[in-house]
Design an enzyme around this catalytic site. Structure first.
Site, PDB file in Angstrom:
ATOM      1  N   ASP A   1       0.853  -1.197   0.000  1.00 46.23           N
ATOM      2  CA  ASP A   1       0.000   0.000   0.000  1.00 46.23           C
ATOM      3  C   ASP A   1       0.887   1.245   0.000  1.00 46.23           C
ATOM      4  OD1 ASP A   1      -3.227   0.515   0.960  1.00 46.23           O
ATOM      5  OD2 ASP A   1      -1.817   2.191   1.088  1.00 46.23           O
ATOM      6  N   ILE A   2       0.507   2.236  -0.785  1.00 47.19           N
ATOM      7  CA  ILE A   2       1.307   3.462  -0.911  1.00 47.19           C
ATOM      8  C   ILE A   2       1.259   4.302   0.371  1.00 47.19           C
ATOM      9  CG2 ILE A   2      -0.449   5.067  -1.828  1.00 47.19           C
ATOM     10  CD1 ILE A   2       1.596   5.781  -4.036  1.00 47.19           C
TER      11      ILE A   2
ATOM     12  N   ASN B   1     -12.976  -3.061   2.479  1.00 50.30           N
ATOM     13  CA  ASN B   1     -13.931  -1.977   2.665  1.00 50.30           C
ATOM     14  C   ASN B   1     -14.950  -1.978   1.529  1.00 50.30           C
ATOM     15  OD1 ASN B   1     -12.471  -1.060   4.917  1.00 50.30           O
ATOM     16  ND2 ASN B   1     -11.094   0.124   3.622  1.00 50.30           N
TER      17      ASN B   1
ATOM     18  N   GLY C   1     -15.664   2.975   3.868  1.00 52.84           N
ATOM     19  CA  GLY C   1     -14.369   3.631   3.691  1.00 52.84           C
ATOM     20  C   GLY C   1     -13.657   3.263   2.403  1.00 52.84           C
ATOM     21  N   GLN C   2     -14.398   2.737   1.421  1.00 48.22           N
ATOM     22  CA  GLN C   2     -13.753   2.345   0.169  1.00 48.22           C
ATOM     23  C   GLN C   2     -13.455   3.580  -0.679  1.00 48.22           C
ATOM     24  OE1 GLN C   2     -15.991  -0.516  -2.167  1.00 48.22           O
ATOM     25  NE2 GLN C   2     -14.289  -0.857  -3.582  1.00 48.22           N
TER      26      GLN C   2
ATOM     27  N   HIS D   1     -10.240  -5.205  -3.090  1.00 46.69           N
ATOM     28  CA  HIS D   1      -8.880  -5.491  -2.633  1.00 46.69           C
ATOM     29  C   HIS D   1      -8.916  -5.883  -1.165  1.00 46.69           C
ATOM     30  CE1 HIS D   1      -9.857  -1.202  -2.438  1.00 46.69           C
ATOM     31  NE2 HIS D   1      -9.199  -1.163  -1.279  1.00 46.69           N
ATOM     32  N   LEU D   2      -8.117  -6.867  -0.840  1.00 49.66           N
ATOM     33  CA  LEU D   2      -7.885  -7.172   0.571  1.00 49.66           C
ATOM     34  C   LEU D   2      -6.782  -6.250   1.052  1.00 49.66           C
ATOM     35  CD1 LEU D   2      -7.603 -11.075   0.807  1.00 49.66           C
ATOM     36  CD2 LEU D   2      -9.629  -9.659   1.123  1.00 49.66           C
ATOM     37  N   HIS D   3      -7.029  -5.571   2.176  1.00 52.61           N
ATOM     38  CA  HIS D   3      -5.941  -4.924   2.903  1.00 52.61           C
ATOM     39  C   HIS D   3      -5.384  -5.978   3.850  1.00 52.61           C
ATOM     40  CE1 HIS D   3      -6.802  -0.529   2.260  1.00 52.61           C
ATOM     41  NE2 HIS D   3      -8.023  -0.981   2.037  1.00 52.61           N
TER      42      HIS D   3
HETATM   43  P1  5GP Z   1      -9.765   1.613   0.184  1.00 48.74           P
HETATM   44  O1  5GP Z   1      -9.858   2.968   0.821  1.00 48.74           O
HETATM   45  O2  5GP Z   1     -10.432   1.618  -1.182  1.00 48.74           O
HETATM   46  O3  5GP Z   1     -10.187   0.473   1.045  1.00 48.74           O
HETATM   47  O4  5GP Z   1      -8.212   1.369  -0.025  1.00 48.74           O
HETATM   48  C1  5GP Z   1      -7.492   1.856  -1.113  1.00 48.74           C
HETATM   49  C2  5GP Z   1      -6.038   1.749  -0.745  1.00 48.74           C
HETATM   50  O5  5GP Z   1      -5.280   1.920  -1.927  1.00 48.74           O
HETATM   51  C3  5GP Z   1      -5.556   2.807   0.248  1.00 48.74           C
HETATM   52  O6  5GP Z   1      -5.031   2.178   1.405  1.00 48.74           O
HETATM   53  C4  5GP Z   1      -4.507   3.589  -0.529  1.00 48.74           C
HETATM   54  O7  5GP Z   1      -3.409   3.973   0.264  1.00 48.74           O
HETATM   55  C5  5GP Z   1      -4.111   2.614  -1.620  1.00 48.74           C
HETATM   56  N1  5GP Z   1      -3.683   3.266  -2.845  1.00 48.74           N
HETATM   57  C6  5GP Z   1      -4.329   4.277  -3.498  1.00 48.74           C
HETATM   58  N2  5GP Z   1      -3.649   4.612  -4.606  1.00 48.74           N
HETATM   59  C7  5GP Z   1      -2.559   3.805  -4.655  1.00 48.74           C
HETATM   60  C8  5GP Z   1      -1.474   3.688  -5.574  1.00 48.74           C
HETATM   61  O8  5GP Z   1      -1.354   4.404  -6.568  1.00 48.74           O
HETATM   62  N3  5GP Z   1      -0.528   2.746  -5.297  1.00 48.74           N
HETATM   63  C9  5GP Z   1      -0.610   1.935  -4.199  1.00 48.74           C
HETATM   64  N4  5GP Z   1       0.361   1.036  -4.028  1.00 48.74           N
HETATM   65  N5  5GP Z   1      -1.630   2.013  -3.309  1.00 48.74           N
HETATM   66  C10 5GP Z   1      -2.583   2.946  -3.534  1.00 48.74           C
END
Ligand code: 5GP
Length: 121
Positions: free
Chosen positions: A30-31, A87, A93-94, A100-102
């Protein structure tokens, strides 16, 4: 479904720290990590939300979990334990509409994950 940033990561149009790849899925860091270990496991098939998982997707969703566990084992955090979160939509919180699995590991995590009192109608 329109393309997301994750479609671009699968296509290598934008860079990512890729941890694992096979025909069905991709895993990458995750970034914006929320734990010492924080990576995402995504299907290559672009499924927008948990609400959009079809019967034919059941196997790949199971596969994401098995790969998450395998990466945790490789990183040496499987026995300590870890958290897997998916999420869904605004209240969940998506922010990226490609499931995607965190996977979060490397520190003890509390429960419940938030402290707000439940509001009753
Ligand atoms: P969500 O909020 O949809 O559950 O999670 C999305 C996740 O994607 C966040 O934790 C965010 O940091 C990660 N993310 C968003 N853009 C990028 C990206 O360009 N590269 C990577 N590696 N992660 C990303």
């Amino acid at each position: 479904m329109s393309d997301t940033i994750f479609t671009k990561i699968i296509a290598r149009e934008i860079p990512a720290d890729i941890l694992f790849e096979d025909e069905q899925c991709l895993a990458f860091s995750d970034i914006n990590p929320q734990a010492p270990v924080h990576f995402l496991v995504i299907p290559k098939k672009p499924i927008a939300t948990i609400n959009d998982i079809a019967e034919e997707d059941e196997a790949v969703v199971g596969h994401l979990h098995r790969i998450a566990a395998q990466i945790c084992a490789d990183k040496g955090v499987a026995e300590q334990g870890y958290r897997v979160v998916m999420n869904c939509n605004e209240y969940g919180g998506q922010t990226v509409y490609h499931i995607h699995l965190h996977v979060l590991a490397g520190k003890p995590m509390g429960w419940p994950p938030y402290q707000e009192k439940l509001k009753t109608a």
